[in-house]
Enzyme design. Structure first.
Site, PDB file in Angstrom:
ATOM      1  N   LYS A  63       0.857  -1.185   0.000  1.00  0.00           N
ATOM      2  CA  LYS A  63       0.000   0.000   0.000  1.00  0.00           C
ATOM      3  C   LYS A  63       0.898   1.240   0.000  1.00  0.00           C
ATOM      4  O   LYS A  63       1.823   1.335   0.788  1.00  0.00           O
ATOM      5  CB  LYS A  63      -0.875   0.016   1.257  1.00  0.00           C
ATOM      6  CG  LYS A  63      -2.045  -0.931   1.210  1.00  0.00           C
ATOM      7  CD  LYS A  63      -3.237  -0.439   0.398  1.00  0.00           C
ATOM      8  CE  LYS A  63      -3.935   0.723   1.079  1.00  0.00           C
ATOM      9  NZ  LYS A  63      -4.679   0.294   2.275  1.00  0.00           N
ATOM     10  N   HIS A  64       0.590   2.167  -0.878  1.00  0.00           N
ATOM     11  CA  HIS A  64       1.346   3.413  -0.946  1.00  0.00           C
ATOM     12  C   HIS A  64       2.849   3.204  -1.017  1.00  0.00           C
ATOM     13  O   HIS A  64       3.642   3.844  -0.337  1.00  0.00           O
ATOM     14  CB  HIS A  64       0.970   4.344   0.205  1.00  0.00           C
ATOM     15  CG  HIS A  64      -0.404   4.894   0.026  1.00  0.00           C
ATOM     16  ND1 HIS A  64      -0.686   5.868  -0.903  1.00  0.00           N
ATOM     17  CD2 HIS A  64      -1.569   4.538   0.585  1.00  0.00           C
ATOM     18  CE1 HIS A  64      -1.979   6.106  -0.882  1.00  0.00           C
ATOM     19  NE2 HIS A  64      -2.538   5.303   0.002  1.00  0.00           N
ATOM     20  N   ASN A 108      12.359   6.952   6.123  1.00  0.00           N
ATOM     21  CA  ASN A 108      13.099   6.002   6.936  1.00  0.00           C
ATOM     22  C   ASN A 108      12.235   4.774   7.180  1.00  0.00           C
ATOM     23  O   ASN A 108      11.017   4.881   7.318  1.00  0.00           O
ATOM     24  CB  ASN A 108      13.448   6.614   8.287  1.00  0.00           C
ATOM     25  CG  ASN A 108      14.496   7.704   8.146  1.00  0.00           C
ATOM     26  OD1 ASN A 108      15.388   7.614   7.347  1.00  0.00           O
ATOM     27  ND2 ASN A 108      14.357   8.748   8.949  1.00  0.00           N
ATOM     28  N   ASP A 145      17.846   5.033  22.088  1.00  0.00           N
ATOM     29  CA  ASP A 145      16.409   4.892  22.333  1.00  0.00           C
ATOM     30  C   ASP A 145      15.765   3.852  21.414  1.00  0.00           C
ATOM     31  O   ASP A 145      14.821   3.158  21.794  1.00  0.00           O
ATOM     32  CB  ASP A 145      15.683   6.248  22.204  1.00  0.00           C
ATOM     33  CG  ASP A 145      16.004   6.994  20.926  1.00  0.00           C
ATOM     34  OD1 ASP A 145      16.806   6.477  20.112  1.00  0.00           O
ATOM     35  OD2 ASP A 145      15.451   8.101  20.729  1.00  0.00           O
ATOM     36  N   HIS A 202      13.160   5.288  -2.113  1.00  0.00           N
ATOM     37  CA  HIS A 202      12.038   6.194  -2.382  1.00  0.00           C
ATOM     38  C   HIS A 202      11.537   5.978  -3.787  1.00  0.00           C
ATOM     39  O   HIS A 202      12.299   5.532  -4.638  1.00  0.00           O
ATOM     40  CB  HIS A 202      12.451   7.648  -2.219  1.00  0.00           C
ATOM     41  CG  HIS A 202      12.613   8.017  -0.774  1.00  0.00           C
ATOM     42  ND1 HIS A 202      11.542   8.196   0.060  1.00  0.00           N
ATOM     43  CD2 HIS A 202      13.713   8.168  -0.025  1.00  0.00           C
ATOM     44  CE1 HIS A 202      11.994   8.481   1.282  1.00  0.00           C
ATOM     45  NE2 HIS A 202      13.306   8.462   1.259  1.00  0.00           N
TER      46      HIS A 202
END
Ligand code: 93A
Length: 572
Positions: free
Chosen positions: A264-265, A409, A526, A572
């Protein structure tokens, strides 16, 4: 006479022409012009000669030959070389210093509705393109003006002295761009006429949005690397296919098992290889009513890919590495689409949407064909690590190949040969890691007995069930407003109690051995903390962050094996 500079003018767009002619004459430049251009200048009272004054040949073939002549082109192309000067002198040709030219309006003509090929053909400028190219080529000496907007600056410079080298360079670039753009418009027109729809050229339903028409895909070499067997794809469908197909192909090549993807997309909602399903998985992935899955590796891969994130997969593009068998076709068909075959893809949409079926031979460009499995160059931590288990390698490979075809990302969590959480297209890495981790948690919550034992009201459809399960599992209940509550509760005979924080934490502690891959390095610790919270035991990521040391140390402390994946995989 020899010192007088010469300009050749031949312009379709006559904007600013008279001011330019006036300025050139003021600087004692001899003007030579083609038919219509000369006429306009002459009628305005300025001195101009026809090009035939140097060619001694008339314009011919109704204007098809106006300026095409050695007297013109040798005059433009001659360098300040003794041999060139001699050649010119032998033929009694003078050098040309300035060329002013813009082309027939091919684009405007072909933009007209129902334009014919002969009409378009007449608008193909030959002599003008030759003037532009010749003058642009010889910009070391010649100035080429192809844009009326440049006339005023050109005249200002002429007033100051001569045209600078830098100006000649920038005018030549503009002229080259003018001819390139012109040629692109011509080939685009003839591609539509002669390339054969679906072979080398394919018109698309629309661009990214329905108002963006016309849209097309084409290749300059051979044929398109796919065949549309039915339906009419739009641009995003095409992009989905061009990503989904290489993904499954690569997964199969890397792991030797049938593979499936749901897109999707232009990012995968799910991707998987064939790993047998247990009874609970069959139920969670909503394929427990389908016979033959145990015997069909492709159906297993597809059930997993489609089951990874049911909400996101709604109305997806799917890709399958192998020829469709009956169990796979059955899973597909109840999504209002029918079967797919080896190397073909399906687009499914809302009920009634036409099926679009493709066969693809597309491979990704050379530069991104590295096999991620081969790029797991070394285990960084723990230092005393033994070789990775086969399952860990498999899941790291699935996650890494998935991020390779995910909008960056990207971070992907994988488990049991399938993606369970993909964070795509986030501008910050931690947001990807969190998004993908939250999705992985929701995926695992769907295995909770309370989610499995929901008492559905009769007639509740699959997408509504997926939605309600997603709300329950992602902690979106109890809904805030009365309306929403009513809407949600109408799905159930018996409304399931929302999960408490403790229940979630306790259940999620059962998720262990998950693999994570990131398309680029983790800049901060993190990410490692977040991954660990979703049962991650293996991380593959590129290194090179200033914080590498801290990232590795944190992974080691949390019992995570960190594998260096040596290629950054932005996409991309
Ligand atoms: O038909 S052409 O390709 N043959 C030529 O020899 C030629 N030379 C210049 N068209 C040619 N031109 C084009 O004529 C120029 O590019 C310009 O667009 C146009 C100007 O014609 P006129 O001066 O007759 O208005």
């Amino acid at each position: 006479m020899a010192s007088q500079r010469t300009a050749i003018l031949s312009v379709y767009d006559k904007t600013g022409l008279l001011d330019l002619a006036k300025g050139l004459i003021k600087h004692d430049v001899r003007l030579l012009a083609s038919g219509g251009t000369a006429k306009l200048i002459r009628e305005a009272g300025f001195k101009v000669e026809d090009v035939s004054a140097i060619t001694h040949a008339p314009e011919m073939l109704s204007g098809r030959v106006k300026t095409l002549h050695p007297a013109v082109h040798a005059g433009i192309l001659a360098r300040n070389l003794e041999s060139d000067e001699k050649d010119l002198a032998d033929q009694n040709i003078n050098k040309v210093d300035f060329v002013v030219c813009n082309l027939y309006p091919f684009k405007d003509t072909v933009a007209k509705i129902n334009v014919t090929v002969p009409e378009a053909v007449e608008e193909i400028d030959i002599g003008g393109v030759t003037l532009l190219r010749a003058a642009a080529k010889n910009h070391a000496r010649v100035t080429i003006l192809s844009d009326p907007n440049d006339y005023p600056t050109f005249l200002q410079q002429l007033e100051k002295g001569d045209i600078t080298e830098q100006q000649r360079q920038s005018y030549s670039l503009k002229a080259f761009e003018h001819t390139a753009d012109y040629d692109a418009a011509i080939s685009d027109f003839f591609r539509k006429q002669y390339a054969g729809n679906g072979k080398q050229y394919m018109s698309l339903r629309y661009g990214a949005n329905p108002h963006q028409k016309p849209a097309a895909a084409y290749t300059k070499e051979n044929d398109l690397p796919y065949t549309v067997l039915g339906g009419s794809p739009g641009y995003i469908n095409l992009l989905d296919c061009l990503n989904a197909w290489p993904l499954v192909k690569e997964l199969k090549e890397a792991l030797g098992l049938p593979a499936a993807a749901s897109f999707k997309h232009v990012s995968p909602a799910g991707a998987a290889i064939a790993v047998p399903l247990d009874d609970t998985e069959r139920k969670v992935f909503m394929v427990d009513d389908i016979a033959g899955i145990a015997e069909s590796p492709l159906a297993q891969a597809y059930a997993r890919a489609r089951g990874a994130d049911r909400m996101s997969s709604f109305g997806d593009v799917i890709a399958l590495s192998d020829k469709v068998d009956v169990p796979t076709a059955k899973i597909i068909s109840r999504r209002e689409v029918s079967g797919a075959e080896d190397g073909r893809r399906l687009r499914s949409g809302r009920p009634g949407d036409t099926l679009s079926l493709w066969r693809s031979t597309y491979t990704t460009p050379e530069r991104c064909q590295d096999q991620p499995k081969e790029t797991f160059s070394s285990v960084v931590v723990p230092k005393d690590s033994k070789a990775l288990s086969a399952d860990a390698q498999r899941d790291l490979t699935v996650a890494t190949i998935a991020v390779k075809y995910t909008q960056s990302n990207s971070v992907c969590y994988a488990f049991k040969g399938q993606t369970i959480g993909i964070g795509a297209g986030q501008q910050s890495r931690i947001h990807c890691t969190r998004l993908a981790g939250d999705k992985a948690d929701n995926w695992y919550m769907r295995f909770h007995p309370r989610a499995l034992d929901i008492k559905w009201k009769k007639g509740v459809k699959r997408p509504e069930k997926s939605n309600a399960i997603d709300m329950l599992c992602s902690g979106q209940v109890p809904p805030r407003s009365e309306f929403e509550k009513e809407d949600y509760e109408r799905n159930f005979d018996d409304v399931p109690a929302p999960f408490t924080e403790d229940e979630r934490r306790e259940w999620l502690s059962g998720l262990q051995g998950v693999a994570v891959s990131s398309d680029a390095f983790f800049p901060f610790v993190d990410n490692v903390y977040r991954a660990a919270r979703s049962g991650v035991s293996y991380i593959a990521a590129p290194t090179g962050s200033q914080n590498d040391g801290a990232v590795f140390e944190t992974a080691e402390k949390l019992g995570i094996t960190f594998v260096e994946q040596s290629t950054r995989l932005f996409h991309h």
